[in-house]
Scaffold this active site. Structure first.
Site, mmCIF file in Angstrom:
data_model
loop_
_atom_site.group_PDB
_atom_site.id
_atom_site.type_symbol
_atom_site.label_atom_id
_atom_site.label_comp_id
_atom_site.label_asym_id
_atom_site.label_seq_id
_atom_site.Cartn_x
_atom_site.Cartn_y
_atom_site.Cartn_z
ATOM 1 N N GLU A 1 0.854 2.698 -6.679
ATOM 2 C CA GLU A 1 1.498 3.571 -5.550
ATOM 3 C C GLU A 1 2.707 2.778 -5.053
ATOM 4 O O GLU A 1 3.718 3.316 -4.726
ATOM 5 C CB GLU A 1 0.594 3.525 -4.119
ATOM 6 C CG GLU A 1 1.026 4.125 -2.844
ATOM 7 C CD GLU A 1 0.101 4.144 -1.779
ATOM 8 O OE1 GLU A 1 -0.922 3.820 -1.876
ATOM 9 O OE2 GLU A 1 0.468 4.396 -0.736
ATOM 10 N N ASP B 1 -1.603 -3.112 2.397
ATOM 11 C CA ASP B 1 -1.851 -2.132 1.730
ATOM 12 C C ASP B 1 -1.516 -2.252 0.228
ATOM 13 O O ASP B 1 -0.253 -1.630 -0.111
ATOM 14 C CB ASP B 1 -1.178 -1.058 2.262
ATOM 15 C CG ASP B 1 -1.773 0.418 1.838
ATOM 16 O OD1 ASP B 1 -2.993 0.447 0.887
ATOM 17 O OD2 ASP B 1 -1.099 1.546 2.024
ATOM 18 N N GLU C 1 -5.817 6.311 9.740
ATOM 19 C CA GLU C 1 -4.770 6.972 9.396
ATOM 20 C C GLU C 1 -5.099 8.643 9.699
ATOM 21 O O GLU C 1 -4.931 9.632 8.728
ATOM 22 C CB GLU C 1 -4.330 7.124 7.845
ATOM 23 C CG GLU C 1 -3.854 5.745 7.656
ATOM 24 C CD GLU C 1 -3.344 5.441 6.233
ATOM 25 O OE1 GLU C 1 -3.875 6.127 5.128
ATOM 26 O OE2 GLU C 1 -2.484 4.662 5.946
HETATM 27 C C1 GCV Z 1 -6.022 7.614 0.556
HETATM 28 C C2 GCV Z 1 -2.403 4.194 2.000
HETATM 29 C C3 GCV Z 1 -1.922 5.280 1.150
HETATM 30 C C4 GCV Z 1 -2.669 6.430 1.313
HETATM 31 C C5 GCV Z 1 -4.126 6.278 1.363
HETATM 32 C C6 GCV Z 1 -4.536 5.056 2.110
HETATM 33 C C7 GCV Z 1 -5.998 4.700 2.058
HETATM 34 O O1 GCV Z 1 -1.896 4.234 3.162
HETATM 35 O O2 GCV Z 1 -0.446 5.230 1.280
HETATM 36 O O3 GCV Z 1 -2.145 7.538 0.536
HETATM 37 O O4 GCV Z 1 -4.953 7.209 1.716
HETATM 38 O O5 GCV Z 1 -3.898 4.004 2.034
HETATM 39 O O6 GCV Z 1 -6.141 3.745 1.347
HETATM 40 O O7 GCV Z 1 -6.789 5.486 2.895
#
Ligand code: GCV
Length: 707
Positions: A400, A372, A298
């Site tokens: 989340e 996720d 990411e």
């Molecule tokens: C910390 C998901 C979440 C992100 C998070 C990522 C990760 O994509 O939406 O906010 O980033 O996981 O675990 O690295």
């Protein structure tokens, strides 16, 4: 007056599961009062002093009067505590067998009877073990168990039991729904907020022994002297509670704060920079735990930026911390927009070839599922596929994708489902729990992480019941084989009441809550159809994001022919990443568990489920079932006013009302959207939507928290 009640309640909520209310059952109270007249603590360490103080505080609350904390060690009805090597020879002899069976963090709680003298001994090999024993003993009283003939030995099954805070240096918390970060960077290191101490105490009470205090989407500044001084201050607070501090390491830190031209792990200067940085950290924090790294994921920098791989990156950092006994936790949460393959397959494809290539002090941190932190995911195929590499579990405690801190969802039920999953990697019984506790493949470093749901809200977690997720995570980290039912019951007793009329229905409500959220959000294996970015509320229609795998349409693939992601051998073949027994089960629609059906298969709207209903009808009925379950949770809670203080009672009531409203929102929005493709009427028993699809699509939440 109302202000008074609220202040009192806030103080109570703040105390979490360590309420230590006076025992109301008089028979039990009598038993405790006559068995405990005094405390004698061997040893003078800070940790033993904390354990002694905890006992005094706990007992004065539970028993209703103060207990002398410096009683002579030979007095009857005394609670004796201390590490094995500090005990008298008689006590050492008396517990030899038990203490031989525990590990360094384990403890023994034993009733010792000699002649007319009866004592309760809490001992361990280390001070921290004694502290854990004290909390365990207090739990026995908080849950009204008999302490007449105690013979308890217990040790944690996993070495590293940690929270991961996704806390930024500006005090925002990524995916945090309980206020801002606990860490007041501006005032550290001089100002030590009482909250740091209370945080450490709460964690110690459930055996958590590590904390990564900053976000995996990392800022290199945390590694500068200015911030390390602050980290050092936190480490000092946490140390006597047995908690080590870890930091996330931004891979490009040598460039950003080290003025180097590259962060290439093959570059000698880069290697030296990390070695020097490690030495600098350990000079301040001799028990520093090590680094957690999110690399090439990411948008985070990583070794691939320099044509190197995960092994190169992880091993370079591992070499830097190895001389000091540190570890590197290298995350496997990777997927790329340049890889056209199913996102669910990418982490496995990238990491499994590296099995056995990491240094001994590297542990690979894997999320529980391949996408996720969804309300339900099949276990991650990496578990069982890398026997030569220690893998640690990453669960998300913050919600989340599960309604933030607004929805009541008891997560240990989800954790248990994952831990019990059988990977078949070494034949039947090769559960995920056995992989992460190291017993299946004989690993020495073992670990489990929970992405924290804690913030500076008065009650720490936003929703009063979200405290149970922090608590339950700790309990399962200590023992991944525990039943989430037992944990729910203990938490309720410790937090609210020991009344059976309260425990039974509310425990049922908690246990049901996870299935409810799956039903009203993502039934039958659907996933990642939350609205985009913030992940709050439904957004199955979202299809315009730049990266394909960020769009919900990528995951549900609804069309006129049906719905679901074909990950079987006729589709992306993600099923082949599992051991043959599991692959076979998931691959075939007849044997694939219906709860995972649309995760692995794209099926026609008329496909018949085991209950004889069509897929469309079943989907609609599941959504309705989720709504009904939340309605039932409301009904249960509404009758519990006598057992809970007024303010938390009302808070939970209001939150459950929102949850009910939002469960309907989920049902209506998803069914209206999918109906465009199925072209079918809603089956009998499913309520008609009250709004149109375009209304649901128009809802926007520009300031949703945690984003
Ligand atoms: C910390 C998901 C979440 C992100 C998070 C990522 C990760 O994509 O939406 O906010 O980033 O996981 O675990 O690295």
């Amino acid at each position: 007056m109302l202000l008074g009640i609220q202040t009192l309640t806030a103080q109570k909520d703040y105390k979490l599961w360590l309420q230590y209310n006076k025992v109301t059952n008089s028979k039990i109270l009598n038993e405790y009062q006559s068995a405990i007249k005094g405390i004698h603590a061997f040893g003078k360490s800070e940790t033993i002093a904390i354990a002694n103080k905890e006992l005094q505080q706990g007992l004065s609350g539970l028993l209703g009067h103060e207990i002398n904390s410096s009683t002579n060690e030979n007095t009857t009805n005394t609670l004796v505590l201390g590490t094995v090597n500090q005990l008298s020879t008689v006590l050492q002899q008396n517990t030899k067998k038990e203490t031989a069976s525990i590990n360094n963090e384990g403890f023994v709680i034993k009733t010792i009877q000699s002649g007319n003298k009866k004592q309760i001994l809490i001992t361990a090999k280390t001070d921290t073990g004694v502290l854990y024993g004290v909390f365990h003993f207090l739990k026995l009283l908080q849950t009204n168990q008999s302490i007449e003939n105690l013979a308890i030995t217990d040790s944690p099954r996993i070495n590293i039991r940690m929270l991961n805070h996704w806390d930024n240096l500006d005090r925002t918390v990524e995916r945090g729904y309980a206020g801002f970060s606990l860490w007041n960077w501006q005032k550290l290191p001089e100002f030590i907020d009482q909250r740091y101490i209370d945080y450490a105490r709460a964690n110690a009470s459930i055996g958590i022994n590590g904390t990564v205090i900053n976000n995996v989407n990392a800022n290199a500044l945390i590694l500068t002297p200015q911030y390390l001084e602050k980290v050092e201050a936190l480490a000092k607070v946490f140390r006597p509670y047995g908690i080590k501090v870890y930091l996330t390491a931004r891979f490009s830190a040598p460039i950003e704060i080290g003025k180097l031209k590259t962060a290439d792990p093959y570059d000698v200067e880069v290697q030296k920079w990390w070695k020097d940085k490690a030495a600098e950290i350990y000079a301040r924090i001799p028990d520093f735990g090590g680094f957690l790294v999110k690399a090439n994921s990411e948008g985070q920098p990583g070794p691939q930026n320099y044509g190197r791989n995960h092994v190169d990156g992880a091993n370079m950092l591992a070499d830097a911390v190895a001389p000091f006994g540190g570890i590197v936790m290298w995350r496997a949460f990777v997927y790329s927009e340049h890889d056209a393959d199913d996102r669910a397959k990418q982490a496995y494809s990238e990491f499994v070839p590296y099995d056995g290539k990491f240094r001994d002090n590297v542990i690979v941190q894997v999320k529980n599922g391949a996408i996720d932190f969804q309300p339900r995911e099949p276990f991650h195929p990496m578990f069982g596929a890398m026997p030569k590499t220690p893998l640690m579990m990453e669960f998300q405690v913050t919600q989340e994708y599960l309604g933030f801190s607004t929805h009541l969802v008891y997560l240990p039920k989800l954790y248990q489902e994952v831990l019990e999953s059988d990977t078949y990697s070494k034949g039947k019984g090769s559960t995920v729990a056995k992989i992460i506790d190291g017993s299946l493949d004989n690993h020495k470093i073992t670990g489990i992480a929970g992405v924290a749901n804690i913030g500076n809200d008065l009650n720490w977690t936003g929703h009063p019941f979200a405290q149970a997720n922090w608590y339950g995570f700790g309990r399962l980290a200590w023992n991944p084989y525990e039943d989430s039912k037992t944990i729910a019951e203990d938490w309720l007793r410790m937090t609210f009441s020991n009344e059976e009329k309260f425990i039974k229905p509310v425990k049922e409500m908690m246990l049901e809550s996870r299935e409810a959220v799956v039903n009203y959000m993502t039934p039958l294996g659907l996933h990642h159809i939350m609205d985009t970015g913030h992940h709050y509320g439904p957004g199955p229609w979202v299809s315009n994001l730049s990266r394909p795998e960020w769009n919900p349409t990528y995951y549900h693939k609804a069309d006129k022919n049906g719905i679901g992601f074909d990950r079987s051998s006729t589709g992306s073949n993600a099923t082949a990443q599992y051991a043959p027994e599991v692959a076979k089960m998931f691959d075939n629609t007849a044997t694939c568990p219906e709860k995972d059906l649309l995760w692995f298969h794209h099926l026609s709207w008329d496909y018949k489920l085991k209950n004889g209903e069509t897929l469309w009808n079943s989907l609609a009925l599941k959504y309705q079932e989720g709504v009904n379950q939340v309605a039932a949770m409301n009904t249960t809670w509404n009758t519990m006013g006598n057992y809970v203080d007024e303010v938390p009672f009302k808070e939970v009531q209001m939150l459950l009302n929102i949850q009910h409203k939002e469960a309907k929102w989920w049902r209506d929005a998803c069914l209206l959207y999918f109906q465009q493709y199925s072209g079918k009427e809603l089956p009998k028993g499913v309520e008609k939507p009250t709004q149109t699809l375009s209304y649901f699509k128009s809802l926007k939440f520009p300031f949703a928290p945690g984003n």
